[in-house]
Design a protein around this motif. Structure first.
Motif, PDB file in Angstrom:
ATOM      1  N   ASN A 189       0.844  -1.183   0.000  1.00  0.00           N
ATOM      2  CA  ASN A 189       0.000   0.000   0.000  1.00  0.00           C
ATOM      3  C   ASN A 189       0.884   1.240   0.000  1.00  0.00           C
ATOM      4  O   ASN A 189       1.904   1.290   0.685  1.00  0.00           O
ATOM      5  N   ASP A 190       0.491   2.244  -0.760  1.00  0.00           N
ATOM      6  CA  ASP A 190       1.293   3.454  -0.890  1.00  0.00           C
ATOM      7  C   ASP A 190       0.660   4.574  -0.063  1.00  0.00           C
ATOM      8  O   ASP A 190      -0.248   5.263  -0.534  1.00  0.00           O
ATOM      9  N   PRO A 191       1.144   4.777   1.169  1.00  0.00           N
ATOM     10  CA  PRO A 191       0.535   5.786   2.047  1.00  0.00           C
ATOM     11  C   PRO A 191       1.185   7.157   1.883  1.00  0.00           C
ATOM     12  O   PRO A 191       1.510   7.819   2.868  1.00  0.00           O
ATOM     13  N   LEU A 197      -0.536  10.070   3.632  1.00  0.00           N
ATOM     14  CA  LEU A 197      -0.439   9.892   5.080  1.00  0.00           C
ATOM     15  C   LEU A 197       0.966  10.239   5.569  1.00  0.00           C
ATOM     16  O   LEU A 197       1.141  10.875   6.614  1.00  0.00           O
ATOM     17  N   GLU A 247       0.133   1.869   9.245  1.00  0.00           N
ATOM     18  CA  GLU A 247       0.792   1.915   7.936  1.00  0.00           C
ATOM     19  C   GLU A 247       2.160   2.584   7.988  1.00  0.00           C
ATOM     20  O   GLU A 247       3.001   2.367   7.105  1.00  0.00           O
TER      21      GLU A 247
END
Length: 248
Positions: free
Chosen positions: A16-18, A21, A72
């Motif tokens: 997942n590319d946070p 965030l 994350e």
């Protein structure tokens, strides 16, 4: 989902590319430090007690920030099997560099310590700096093994140099604090990292040269100090007993 550019991991890796965030939390992290940096590093004339109080508040905010990170953005250093996107690893490295920045002014036994003493001692500052330096070394190792350092952000140069400087101080002074790790190994990791970063960033090569120069200077000073103490001790040991003075 994304495959980070420059990754040397398995081609099936999808994380997942946070990014958004990371950006929000990075801004929050920088805001914590920006308000205290001028005071901590001597640009504003305040008392030592005020500086220590400011540092304690900054450290508390940093720890709260780190403990409050969403899953994350968290990294388990003890979990070698964990997989993380590169900007999360760099964010964690930045946090540890800021921990070094806040504590570094207090590693001296006397210069920055208020009198009478209040708060944590210089030993606490040294231990915290060493722990963060070791954490940066571990994060750097994880980053390099997963992605190589060719495409890392230039901020890594400053971060790795900060860690290496603390490790040089600790190894030359033979200070271990509460850590049971091989500090020389982590210092070598940081030096190799700067050497590799130097292939992309010229300032990394310069940072490594400065680091090695500082190490040689500190080692030379330590040898001089040890020699002076030994000569002084030898003179006291071999000096004969004082003769009684008589009144003639």
């Amino acid at each position: 989902m994304s495959t980070p550019v420059g990754s040397v991991a398995a081609p099936t890796l999808r994380l997942n590319d946070p990014t958004e965030l990371v950006s929000r939390n990075w801004i929050d992290l920088c805001e914590i430090v920006s308000g205290s940096s001028l005071t901590l590093f001597g640009f504003i004339n305040v008392t030592k007690h005020a500086v220590q109080a400011l540092a304690e508040k900054a450290v508390e905010r940093l720890r709260n920030w780190h403990n409050g990170l969403p899953p994350e953005l968290q990294v388990e250093l003890g979990n070698e099997g964990g997989e993380y996107v590169p900007h999360v690893l760099l964010l964690q490295m930045q946090y540890h560099q800021f921990m070094i920045y806040i504590h570094r002014p207090f590693i001296s036994k006397y210069r920055s310590q208020p009198y009478p003493p209040v708060g944590p001692s210089y030993n606490h500052a040294r231990t915290t700096c060493m722990e963060s330096a070791v954490a940066i070394s571990q994060l750097l190792t994880r980053y390099r093994s997963a992605y190589t350092l060719r495409l890392i952000n230039v901020q890594a140069v400053s971060i790795v140099f900060s860690a290496a400087l603390i490790l040089v101080f600790a190894t030359v002074s033979e200070i271990r604090g509460d850590t049971n790790v091989d500090l020389n190994t982590h210092l070598s990791t940081c030096c190799r990292g700067l050497a590799e970063l130097g292939k992309t960033f010229q300032n990394a090569t310069r940072a490594l040269e400065v680091l090695l120069s500082i190490k040689r200077a500190w080692q030379a000073k330590l040898l001089v100090d040890v020699g002076s103490k030994r000569r002084s001790s030898s003179i006291r040991t071999h000096k004969g007993p004082a003769k009684k003075r008589t009144i003639s």
